[in-house]
Scaffold this active site. Structure first.
Site, PDB file in Angstrom:
ATOM      1  N   GLY A   1       0.792  -1.227   0.000  1.00  0.00           N
ATOM      2  CA  GLY A   1       0.000   0.000   0.000  1.00  0.00           C
ATOM      3  C   GLY A   1       0.821   1.271   0.000  1.00  0.00           C
ATOM      4  O   GLY A   1       0.284   2.357  -0.179  1.00  0.00           O
TER       5      GLY A   1
ATOM      6  N   CYS B   1     -18.235 -12.621 -20.287  1.00  0.00           N
ATOM      7  CA  CYS B   1     -19.532 -12.677 -20.943  1.00  0.00           C
ATOM      8  C   CYS B   1     -19.493 -13.674 -22.113  1.00  0.00           C
ATOM      9  O   CYS B   1     -20.381 -14.521 -22.259  1.00  0.00           O
ATOM     10  CB  CYS B   1     -19.904 -11.280 -21.431  1.00  0.00           C
ATOM     11  SG  CYS B   1     -21.639 -11.091 -21.894  1.00  0.00           S
TER      12      CYS B   1
ATOM     13  N   CYS C   1     -25.648 -12.547 -21.371  1.00  0.00           N
ATOM     14  CA  CYS C   1     -25.285 -13.868 -20.842  1.00  0.00           C
ATOM     15  C   CYS C   1     -26.043 -14.222 -19.581  1.00  0.00           C
ATOM     16  O   CYS C   1     -25.795 -15.243 -18.968  1.00  0.00           O
ATOM     17  CB  CYS C   1     -23.785 -13.956 -20.604  1.00  0.00           C
ATOM     18  SG  CYS C   1     -23.241 -13.069 -19.143  1.00  0.00           S
TER      19      CYS C   1
ATOM     20  N   CYS D   1     -27.223  -9.669 -16.830  1.00  0.00           N
ATOM     21  CA  CYS D   1     -26.642  -9.256 -18.108  1.00  0.00           C
ATOM     22  C   CYS D   1     -27.597  -9.625 -19.240  1.00  0.00           C
ATOM     23  O   CYS D   1     -28.114 -10.742 -19.303  1.00  0.00           O
ATOM     24  CB  CYS D   1     -25.289  -9.954 -18.311  1.00  0.00           C
ATOM     25  SG  CYS D   1     -24.614  -9.717 -19.978  1.00  0.00           S
TER      26      CYS D   1
ATOM     27  N   CYS E   1     -22.481  -7.241 -19.416  1.00  0.00           N
ATOM     28  CA  CYS E   1     -21.247  -7.428 -18.662  1.00  0.00           C
ATOM     29  C   CYS E   1     -20.197  -6.409 -19.095  1.00  0.00           C
ATOM     30  O   CYS E   1     -19.987  -6.182 -20.287  1.00  0.00           O
ATOM     31  CB  CYS E   1     -20.661  -8.814 -18.928  1.00  0.00           C
ATOM     32  SG  CYS E   1     -21.479 -10.121 -18.035  1.00  0.00           S
TER      33      CYS E   1
END
Lengths: 235, 293, 258
Positions: free
Chosen positions: B32, B272, B244, B241, B266
């Site tokens: 970080g 997808c 899909c 979606c 997606c």
């Protein structure tokens, strides 16, 4: 022999005026007197003798050059003349009160709060402090519609009564009074005389300046002539 | 006939790659923490992923398989050009399949498919400093990181709730890494924040213009900042979606016509496609997309 | 006297090259006590304030502080982390220009709440209600809580700065000309507010001002500075009514009487 509540010993004071080439202005020399519980001692002498200055010294508002100002503070003699600022503040909170000639007002603080403040600083609750403030104000005949206003715009007599109420609201064992009745009418003068008598009965030691002879005669147990402490001009 | 100049493997010279690798190692060692590095001029403008490209160039080997996505898609300009760039200067194999990729360089998304051990996700970062919004002085923000003075981060979230009634930050949502450094996860949707937590993959972040590299090593705690009474939440989509029928994935809204027609599909194109190949069908699969085109 | 001081400053000096900022300053400050530092521009009062509040490192001298755990620490031996923690929890600093002490681009509520969040408060509702309470105490209408101080008047900004500083119940507050730059009527309101907050909360405060009226109204004790030195110190009303030093007499006699 009972210990006096206030004992002033051999106090001396001069002003040095640096803005006037260091001119030295002697005020008092060898001041000595005592004030006992239950009595009112009045400082006598003509204007300019140093009465007001002396009162300010006893309150710590003016410094002194020599001597002692002993106050019975929590059962101990405490010398205000040499005390640190913090001790002076503590003495003022608990032991010595002062009714000055003029009220120094704080913007926006109401009359009731001005009077309640000395109680509040000693830990009294807001309600109780205000109740006691109200009682004093009505005793002093200050119109009730003024109580919730800041005293800055009051007349001289009204301001003086606010000042008196502020000084009398606590039970300081020692109380200094600088002409508390100067701008009062006869009726209110009588009220203040009675309030002083009450303080004496309650065992307070009072030290004051009163130009009004009638009032002085009514309250004074003894008169201390300040001219006796006049420094010999010359030196 | 080719006029292609002869570049060192993966474009950068070896000294530069070493310098970047040292920065990456330090970043991995201090999860970080933003490590400064000597960012180079790249053959593309800042803002086009120069930080990510440099990180990828420093770690890629001839055997690696590279995937590049932009907003989840493999077929957008930025993704296509960066993929082509490495195919040319490093001659590496490229793919659009998340599972096959060794290195995935990304702008603004984390793939839906859970990343596994040995995979590396390289983020392109525009502004690495999460505190900059409220404290513009770099000297001061560095000190704040050093002393873990992160109250300011919550001031930003407080402002969100005060203005919108909820934490309205939806992307670049600040996280705390391994209980120590507050980090900007780059402008990914907050939907992806939970995927960073305890990921088995190595996550590297490169900011080219700002000359910073930071990292989240595998199996590192990544926690999104929030308030007790306004806990962190990811976006939820009402519809699956349209192509899909996937649920629980991040969807993009696609406008179909000038009459308010739209669909949600997606954002992760690879995911997808894979689902459609496996026979999943959304309500608009097959015809509407073509109809719109 | 009963009770220990909160702050002990001994022989503090700050030189800027060969020029004296302030020199050989010593004082102690007790809980609940307000100390005014007065003097003209260039007298060293702000340098002193900055040294004591650790915003500036002195050339020599010691400032010891009694921490909340009752341990005495030399402020100049604290780590930067400890010092900054002290500054946002146990201390306040009120700048003359509120823009120096506020975040001008975040709301009033967040300005007040920042210190709470900095010490780990993570409950939005609680932070907000505390902020509201403090806005109320400094006489800012509650419906301004989501407004940025950019839209506030000078007096309101100053009151907001005070609320922002007092929200963590500090024991010591430094103020640099807190009423400077404000209209007289706005000053009066602020003075009254400061006065009641200081006594209600039992705050210790060091107030730098060139305004003797402010010193009289707010402080118990005062120090008069000239050319970097404290030339006179004591009970506020005694220094003002019975000044000893030539310079103090000059200062006092220069006040306009109304």
């Amino acid at each position: 022999m009972v210990t006096p509540l206030l004992s002033v010993r051999d106090v001396a004071k001069t002003f040095t005026m640096h803005l006037r080439d260091g001119a030295v202005l002697p005020v008092v020399l060898g001041v000595g007197f005592e004030v006992h519980a239950g009595e009112c001692v009045v400082l006598g002498g003509p204007s300019g003798a140093g009465k007001s200055s002396l009162l300010k010294m006893v309150y710590g508002n003016y410094g002194v050059d020599a001597g002692q100002i002993l106050l019975q503070h929590r059962g101990q003699p405490t010398d205000l003349a040499t005390a640190s600022p913090r001790v002076v503040l503590e003495l003022r909170r608990d032991t010595i009160g002062y009714v000055s000639q003029f009220l120094r007002t704080v913007p926006r603080v109401t009359t009731l709060d001005v009077i309640a403040e000395p109680l509040r600083s000693r830990g009294v609750g807001r309600e109780e402090a205000q109740t006691r403030a109200r009682a004093l104000l009505s005793q002093l005949n200050l119109p009730e519609q003024l109580w919730s206003l800041p005293p800055a715009t009051f007349s001289g007599g009204e301001q003086q009564r606010v000042n008196i109420a502020r000084g009398f609201v606590t039970d300081h064992p020692v109380l200094l009074l600088d002409e508390p009745t100067a701008s009062l009418d006869a009726g209110n003068r009588a009220v203040v005389v009675e309030m002083i008598a009450e303080k004496k009965r309650a065992g307070a030691a009072l030290l004051g300046i009163f130009h009004d002879e009638e009032v002085r005669a009514a309250v004074a147990d003894r008169i201390v002539d300040v001219t006796a402490f006049a420094p010999r001009r010359a030196a | 006939m080719s006029f292609a100049p002869i570049y060192n493997f993966a474009y950068l010279d070896e000294q530069t790659k070493r310098m970047i690798r040292r920065a990456i190692l330090k970043a991995i060692a201090i999860p970080g923490y933003q490590v400064p590095f000597a960012s180079r001029e790249m053959p593309m403008p800042f803002g086009w992923g120069t930080g990510g490209v440099q990180v990828t160039a420093a770690i890629i080997g001839p055997e690696d398989v590279l995937k590049v996505i932009d907003q989840g898609a493999d077929d957008t300009t930025n993704a296509v050009s960066i993929r082509a760039f490495f195919a040319k200067v490093a001659k590496v194999a490229t793919t659009t399949h998340t599972a096959e990729a060794k290195i995935i360089q990304t702008r603004h998304r984390i793939p839906e498919k859970t990343l596994g051990e040995g995979q590396v996700l390289v983020y392109q970062v525009p502004i690495p400093e999460p505190l900059r919004f409220l404290e513009p002085r770099e000297t001061e923000t560095r000190k704040m990181h050093a002393l873990q003075e992160y109250g300011l981060m919550h001031v930003k979230l407080y402002e969100d709730i005060a203005k919108h009634g909820r934490i309205a930050t939806t992307y670049a949502y600040p996280v705390k890494v391994e209980g120590r450094y507050v980090m900007d996860p780059s402008p990914t949707p907050k939907f992806d924040n939970p995927k960073m937590h305890m990921s088995e993959a190595l996550q590297l972040f490169g900011a080219g213009r700002e000359k910073r590299i930071y990292a989240v090593p595998p199996h590192t705690a990544v926690v999104s900042l929030d308030f007790e009474d306004h806990p962190f939440e990811i976006q939820h989509f009402i519809e699956p979606c349209a192509l899909c029928a996937a649920t629980g994935v991040y969807l993009d809204e696609v406008i179909l016509d000038d009459h308010g027609g739209h669909m949600f599909v997606c954002s992760d194109t690879d995911n997808c496609e894979e689902r459609r190949d496996a026979g999943h069908r959304g309500k608009l699969a097959g015809h509407s997309l073509e109809a719109a085109e | 006297m009963t009770g220990e001081p909160l702050l002990r400053v001994s022989n503090l000096s700050k030189l800027f090259g060969s020029r004296i900022g302030c020199t050989e300053v010593s004082f102690a400050l007790w809980p609940g006590e307000v100390l005014a530092v007065v003097g003209e521009s260039g007298s060293g009062k702000t340098t002193l304030l900055n040294c004591v509040s650790t915003r500036l490192e002195p050339t020599s001298g010691v400032a010891e502080y009694r921490m909340r755990d009752e341990n005495w620490r030399n402020l100049y031996d604290l780590s930067e982390a400890e010092r900054r923690f002290l500054m946002r929890t146990d201390w306040g600093f009120v700048h003359q220009n509120p823009a120096d002490g506020l975040r001008m681009t975040v709301s009033a509520g967040a300005n007040v709440g920042e210190r709470l969040m900095a010490v780990g408060d993570r409950h939005y509702g609680r932070i907000r209600s505390t902020a509201l309470d403090w806005l109320n105490r400094v006489e800012i209408a509650g419906d301004r809580i989501d407004d940025e101080p950019r839209g506030f008047s000078g007096g309101m900004r100053q009151r907001l700065q005070i609320a922002r500083n007092l929200v963590t119940s500090p024991r010591l507050v430094f103020m640099d000309e807190p009423t400077g730059g404000l209209d007289v009527s706005v000053q009066a309101r602020l003075l009254d507010l400061l006065r009641s907050l200081v006594s209600e909360l039992g705050l210790a405060a060091v107030i730098v001002t060139h305004d003797l009226a402010v010193a009289r109204l707010l402080s118990h004790r005062m120090m008069v500075m000239k050319d970097g030195r404290v030339i006179e110190a004591g009970l506020t009303d005694r220094v003002l009514d019975d000044p000893r030093e030539p310079y103090t007499q000059l200062l006092v006699s220069s006040i306009l009487q109304v």
